[in-house]
Design a protein around this motif. Structure first.
Motif, PDB file in Angstrom:
ATOM      1  N   ASP A 100      -1.067 -42.195  -3.036  1.00 54.12           N
ATOM      2  CA  ASP A 100      -0.398 -43.251  -3.814  1.00 54.12           C
ATOM      3  C   ASP A 100      -0.794 -43.161  -5.288  1.00 54.12           C
ATOM      4  N   GLU A 101      -2.072 -42.914  -5.500  1.00 54.04           N
ATOM      5  CA  GLU A 101      -2.567 -42.821  -6.883  1.00 54.04           C
ATOM      6  C   GLU A 101      -1.970 -41.585  -7.578  1.00 54.04           C
ATOM      7  N   LEU A 102      -1.862 -40.473  -6.847  1.00 56.70           N
ATOM      8  CA  LEU A 102      -1.286 -39.253  -7.449  1.00 56.70           C
ATOM      9  C   LEU A 102       0.133 -39.529  -7.942  1.00 56.70           C
ATOM     10  N   ASP A 159       9.767 -32.098 -16.667  1.00 51.84           N
ATOM     11  CA  ASP A 159      10.917 -32.000 -15.751  1.00 51.84           C
ATOM     12  C   ASP A 159      10.478 -32.102 -14.288  1.00 51.84           C
ATOM     13  N   ASP A 160       9.274 -31.590 -13.977  1.00 54.23           N
ATOM     14  CA  ASP A 160       8.847 -31.572 -12.570  1.00 54.23           C
ATOM     15  C   ASP A 160       8.058 -32.833 -12.189  1.00 54.23           C
ATOM     16  N   ASP A 161       8.064 -33.845 -13.034  1.00 47.42           N
ATOM     17  CA  ASP A 161       7.311 -35.071 -12.721  1.00 47.42           C
ATOM     18  C   ASP A 161       8.174 -36.161 -12.086  1.00 47.42           C
ATOM     19  N   ALA A 187      -4.144 -34.886 -10.148  1.00 46.58           N
ATOM     20  CA  ALA A 187      -5.529 -35.269  -9.844  1.00 46.58           C
ATOM     21  C   ALA A 187      -6.341 -35.536 -11.104  1.00 46.58           C
ATOM     22  N   GLY A 188      -5.890 -34.961 -12.228  1.00 45.39           N
ATOM     23  CA  GLY A 188      -6.624 -35.169 -13.481  1.00 45.39           C
ATOM     24  C   GLY A 188      -7.307 -33.902 -13.974  1.00 45.39           C
ATOM     25  N   LYS A 189      -6.844 -32.752 -13.507  1.00 39.60           N
ATOM     26  CA  LYS A 189      -7.467 -31.476 -13.911  1.00 39.60           C
ATOM     27  C   LYS A 189      -7.335 -31.267 -15.424  1.00 39.60           C
ATOM     28  N   GLY A 208      -2.099 -35.028 -23.172  1.00 39.73           N
ATOM     29  CA  GLY A 208      -1.519 -35.827 -22.109  1.00 39.73           C
ATOM     30  C   GLY A 208      -1.865 -37.301 -22.251  1.00 39.73           C
ATOM     31  N   TYR A 209      -0.957 -38.162 -21.787  1.00 43.77           N
ATOM     32  CA  TYR A 209      -1.168 -39.619 -21.778  1.00 43.77           C
ATOM     33  C   TYR A 209      -0.675 -40.159 -20.443  1.00 43.77           C
ATOM     34  N   HIS A 210      -0.944 -41.442 -20.214  1.00 45.64           N
ATOM     35  CA  HIS A 210      -0.328 -42.144 -19.093  1.00 45.64           C
ATOM     36  C   HIS A 210       0.151 -43.487 -19.629  1.00 45.64           C
ATOM     37  N   ALA A 239      12.933 -21.603 -12.527  1.00 40.09           N
ATOM     38  CA  ALA A 239      13.531 -22.137 -11.287  1.00 40.09           C
ATOM     39  C   ALA A 239      12.439 -22.524 -10.287  1.00 40.09           C
ATOM     40  N   PHE A 240      11.378 -21.721 -10.215  1.00 40.29           N
ATOM     41  CA  PHE A 240      10.269 -22.047  -9.300  1.00 40.29           C
ATOM     42  C   PHE A 240       9.641 -23.372  -9.727  1.00 40.29           C
ATOM     43  N   MET A 241       9.370 -23.495 -11.015  1.00 40.03           N
ATOM     44  CA  MET A 241       8.667 -24.688 -11.509  1.00 40.03           C
ATOM     45  C   MET A 241       9.523 -25.943 -11.350  1.00 40.03           C
ATOM     46  N   ILE A 264       0.629 -22.352 -19.812  1.00 33.28           N
ATOM     47  CA  ILE A 264       1.088 -21.028 -20.283  1.00 33.28           C
ATOM     48  C   ILE A 264       2.530 -20.792 -19.810  1.00 33.28           C
ATOM     49  N   LEU A 265       2.796 -21.165 -18.557  1.00 41.32           N
ATOM     50  CA  LEU A 265       4.159 -20.975 -18.028  1.00 41.32           C
ATOM     51  C   LEU A 265       5.156 -21.879 -18.751  1.00 41.32           C
ATOM     52  N   ARG A 266       4.763 -23.144 -19.015  1.00 40.12           N
ATOM     53  CA  ARG A 266       5.699 -24.058 -19.707  1.00 40.12           C
ATOM     54  C   ARG A 266       6.025 -23.547 -21.115  1.00 40.12           C
ATOM     55  N   SER A 304     -11.964 -44.454 -13.231  1.00 44.92           N
ATOM     56  CA  SER A 304     -11.469 -44.234 -14.591  1.00 44.92           C
ATOM     57  C   SER A 304     -11.728 -42.782 -15.010  1.00 44.92           C
ATOM     58  N   ILE A 305     -11.044 -42.385 -16.068  1.00 44.42           N
ATOM     59  CA  ILE A 305     -11.221 -41.022 -16.601  1.00 44.42           C
ATOM     60  C   ILE A 305     -12.695 -40.800 -16.954  1.00 44.42           C
ATOM     61  N   ASP A 306     -13.326 -41.814 -17.539  1.00 45.24           N
ATOM     62  CA  ASP A 306     -14.743 -41.695 -17.933  1.00 45.24           C
ATOM     63  C   ASP A 306     -15.655 -41.571 -16.709  1.00 45.24           C
ATOM     64  N   LYS A 364       7.673 -32.248  -3.080  1.00 48.75           N
ATOM     65  CA  LYS A 364       7.633 -30.800  -2.819  1.00 48.75           C
ATOM     66  C   LYS A 364       6.306 -30.207  -3.337  1.00 48.75           C
ATOM     67  N   ARG A 365       5.891 -30.621  -4.529  1.00 48.98           N
ATOM     68  CA  ARG A 365       4.646 -30.069  -5.094  1.00 48.98           C
ATOM     69  C   ARG A 365       3.454 -30.417  -4.203  1.00 48.98           C
ATOM     70  N   LEU A 366       3.475 -31.632  -3.644  1.00 50.14           N
ATOM     71  CA  LEU A 366       2.355 -32.019  -2.769  1.00 50.14           C
ATOM     72  C   LEU A 366       2.371 -31.211  -1.477  1.00 50.14           C
TER      73      LEU A 366
HETATM   74  P1  AP5 Z   1       0.524 -27.380 -13.418  1.00 54.79           P
HETATM   75  O1  AP5 Z   1       0.897 -27.675 -14.796  1.00 54.79           O
HETATM   76  O2  AP5 Z   1      -0.750 -26.683 -13.147  1.00 54.79           O
HETATM   77  O3  AP5 Z   1       0.634 -28.727 -12.600  1.00 54.79           O
HETATM   78  P2  AP5 Z   1      -0.258 -29.350 -11.403  1.00 54.79           P
HETATM   79  O4  AP5 Z   1      -1.308 -28.546 -10.799  1.00 54.79           O
HETATM   80  O5  AP5 Z   1       0.803 -29.825 -10.480  1.00 54.79           O
HETATM   81  O6  AP5 Z   1      -1.096 -30.358 -12.084  1.00 54.79           O
HETATM   82  P3  AP5 Z   1      -0.672 -31.408 -13.084  1.00 54.79           P
HETATM   83  O7  AP5 Z   1      -0.615 -30.825 -14.460  1.00 54.79           O
HETATM   84  O8  AP5 Z   1       0.586 -32.076 -12.591  1.00 54.79           O
HETATM   85  O9  AP5 Z   1      -1.822 -32.486 -12.917  1.00 54.79           O
HETATM   86  P4  AP5 Z   1      -3.315 -32.552 -13.436  1.00 54.79           P
HETATM   87  O10 AP5 Z   1      -4.231 -32.480 -12.269  1.00 54.79           O
HETATM   88  O11 AP5 Z   1      -3.572 -31.622 -14.580  1.00 54.79           O
HETATM   89  O12 AP5 Z   1      -3.297 -34.068 -13.939  1.00 54.79           O
HETATM   90  P5  AP5 Z   1      -3.386 -34.676 -15.406  1.00 54.79           P
HETATM   91  O13 AP5 Z   1      -4.744 -34.481 -15.960  1.00 54.79           O
HETATM   92  O14 AP5 Z   1      -2.214 -34.256 -16.243  1.00 54.79           O
HETATM   93  O15 AP5 Z   1       1.665 -26.510 -12.698  1.00 54.79           O
HETATM   94  C1  AP5 Z   1       3.030 -26.799 -12.868  1.00 54.79           C
HETATM   95  C2  AP5 Z   1       3.847 -25.746 -12.142  1.00 54.79           C
HETATM   96  O16 AP5 Z   1       3.594 -24.436 -12.714  1.00 54.79           O
HETATM   97  C3  AP5 Z   1       3.540 -25.567 -10.648  1.00 54.79           C
HETATM   98  O17 AP5 Z   1       4.256 -26.496  -9.853  1.00 54.79           O
HETATM   99  C4  AP5 Z   1       3.986 -24.116 -10.407  1.00 54.79           C
HETATM  100  O18 AP5 Z   1       5.397 -24.017 -10.326  1.00 54.79           O
HETATM  101  C5  AP5 Z   1       3.553 -23.425 -11.698  1.00 54.79           C
HETATM  102  N1  AP5 Z   1       2.174 -22.898 -11.599  1.00 54.79           N
HETATM  103  C6  AP5 Z   1       1.097 -23.269 -12.348  1.00 54.79           C
HETATM  104  N2  AP5 Z   1       0.010 -22.586 -11.975  1.00 54.79           N
HETATM  105  C7  AP5 Z   1       0.386 -21.768 -10.980  1.00 54.79           C
HETATM  106  C8  AP5 Z   1      -0.303 -20.833 -10.152  1.00 54.79           C
HETATM  107  N3  AP5 Z   1      -1.634 -20.591 -10.296  1.00 54.79           N
HETATM  108  N4  AP5 Z   1       0.407 -20.174  -9.210  1.00 54.79           N
HETATM  109  C9  AP5 Z   1       1.732 -20.366  -9.053  1.00 54.79           C
HETATM  110  N5  AP5 Z   1       2.449 -21.254  -9.778  1.00 54.79           N
HETATM  111  C10 AP5 Z   1       1.776 -21.944 -10.737  1.00 54.79           C
HETATM  112  O19 AP5 Z   1      -3.237 -36.232 -15.047  1.00 54.79           O
HETATM  113  C11 AP5 Z   1      -2.017 -36.753 -14.560  1.00 54.79           C
HETATM  114  C12 AP5 Z   1      -1.779 -38.134 -15.179  1.00 54.79           C
HETATM  115  O20 AP5 Z   1      -2.768 -39.039 -14.703  1.00 54.79           O
HETATM  116  C13 AP5 Z   1      -1.867 -38.167 -16.698  1.00 54.79           C
HETATM  117  O21 AP5 Z   1      -0.895 -39.052 -17.172  1.00 54.79           O
HETATM  118  C14 AP5 Z   1      -3.272 -38.722 -16.987  1.00 54.79           C
HETATM  119  O22 AP5 Z   1      -3.309 -39.465 -18.182  1.00 54.79           O
HETATM  120  C15 AP5 Z   1      -3.502 -39.613 -15.789  1.00 54.79           C
HETATM  121  N6  AP5 Z   1      -4.896 -39.654 -15.355  1.00 54.79           N
HETATM  122  C16 AP5 Z   1      -5.767 -38.627 -15.265  1.00 54.79           C
HETATM  123  N7  AP5 Z   1      -6.955 -39.036 -14.790  1.00 54.79           N
HETATM  124  C17 AP5 Z   1      -6.810 -40.358 -14.534  1.00 54.79           C
HETATM  125  C18 AP5 Z   1      -7.687 -41.356 -14.012  1.00 54.79           C
HETATM  126  N8  AP5 Z   1      -8.925 -41.083 -13.655  1.00 54.79           N
HETATM  127  N9  AP5 Z   1      -7.208 -42.614 -13.881  1.00 54.79           N
HETATM  128  C19 AP5 Z   1      -5.942 -42.914 -14.243  1.00 54.79           C
HETATM  129  N10 AP5 Z   1      -5.072 -42.015 -14.747  1.00 54.79           N
HETATM  130  C20 AP5 Z   1      -5.499 -40.758 -14.888  1.00 54.79           C
END
Ligand code: AP5
Length: 217
Positions: free
Chosen positions: A118-120, A161-163, A11-13, A136-138, A51-53, A34-36, A200-202, A170-172
């Motif tokens: 679709d965007e996710l 690895d989980d991308d 989502a862009g967190k 991070g980049y895209h 294994a969970f991740m 922190i986990l990675r 956009s990010i901005d 599964k993550r969704l």
């Molecule tokens: P975690 O690392 O937290 O992954 P996530 O929540 O799945 O989130 P992401 O990091 O994938 O996405 P994001 O929303 O940060 O998006 P980003 O800014 O990178 O968790 C990974 C794993 O760890 C979990 O599956 C679980 O196993 C474990 N875990 C973590 N926390 C846990 C918890 N509390 N409990 C249990 N398990 C836990 O953006 C994504 C991409 O999009 C980037 O390339 C970015 O450049 C691009 N982008 C961002 N914004 C835009 C935009 N507006 N337009 C176009 N592109 C954009």
């Protein structure tokens, strides 16, 4: 300023948290990062979490609650913090509430970033991360100046690895089942701010700042 960034994978967190860190000078607490790091360093927690991740499942609540509990009491969180990826279950949200009460703190805003599926998928499959500084980049939406290399530190970019598309499904579904209930949880506490996450990010950053600085609900 104590903030939770809520939203599905991709989502862009993390992207938005990085901008907020610079703007407000408060730390991001990303349980995923922190986990990675623990997986990379092969700590006992990392070995357990891997294994969970890799399968797209959540790491057990007690592990992540322990991580956040230790982090929130550190000195740099005194003026505020950005929780990114925590809480992710109702049990984690309840644990967070108890921890904050015992530290005399509370959450001011829960920003729910809303993006269609679709965007996710496009965002996740095109994501690249720096091995050195973690930026991070895209490959399409936010590419580095030089392909495969970090603009900030020059280190190599890698794909998580989980991308993969399969793990993303599964993550969704994990998000829908275990994390989406937090939208109504925080709605009921009148803390939820919905942020339209398509754009956009901005543009999304402006919407977030409108909420944080304008105080609109
Ligand atoms: P975690 O690392 O937290 O992954 P996530 O929540 O799945 O989130 P992401 O990091 O994938 O996405 P994001 O929303 O940060 O998006 P980003 O800014 O990178 O968790 C990974 C794993 O760890 C979990 O599956 C679980 O196993 C474990 N875990 C973590 N926390 C846990 C918890 N509390 N409990 C249990 N398990 C836990 O953006 C994504 C991409 O999009 C980037 O390339 C970015 O450049 C691009 N982008 C961002 N914004 C835009 C935009 N507006 N337009 C176009 N592109 C954009």
């Amino acid at each position: 300023m104590n903030i939770i960034l809520l939203g599905p994978p991709g989502a862009g967190k993390g992207t938005q948290a990085n901008i907020l860190i610079k703007k407000f000078g408060i730390p991001q607490i990303s349980t995923g990062d922190i986990l990675r790091r623990a997986v990379k360093d092969q700590t006992p927690m990392g070995v357990k979490a891997k294994a969970f991740m890799d399968s797209g499942a959540l790491v057990p609540d007690e592990v992540v609650v322990g991580i956040v509990g230790e982090r929130l009491v550190q000195a740099d969180c005194a003026a505020g913090f950005i929780l990114d990826g925590f809480p992710r279950t109702v049990a984690q949200a309840d644990a967070l509430k108890s921890m904050l009460i015992s530290n005399g703190k509370s959450i001011e805003h829960v920003l729910s970033i809303e993006v269609n599926r679709d965007e996710l998928l496009q965002r996740i499959t095109g994501r690249r991360t720096c091995r050195g500084c973690g930026r991070g980049y895209h490959i399409v939406f936010d590419p580095p100046k030089s392909a495969g290399k970090c603009d900030e530190c020059g280190n190599e970019l890698y794909q998580r690895d989980d991308d993969s598309e399969a793990t993303m499904a599964k993550r969704l579904s994990v998000y829908d089942e275990q994390t989406a209930p937090l939208v109504s949880y925080y709605g009921n506490e009148n803390l939820l701010r919905r942020i339209p996450g398509m754009g956009s990010i901005d543009e999304i950053q402006s919407a977030i700042l409108g909420v944080l600085e304008g105080g609109c609900r």
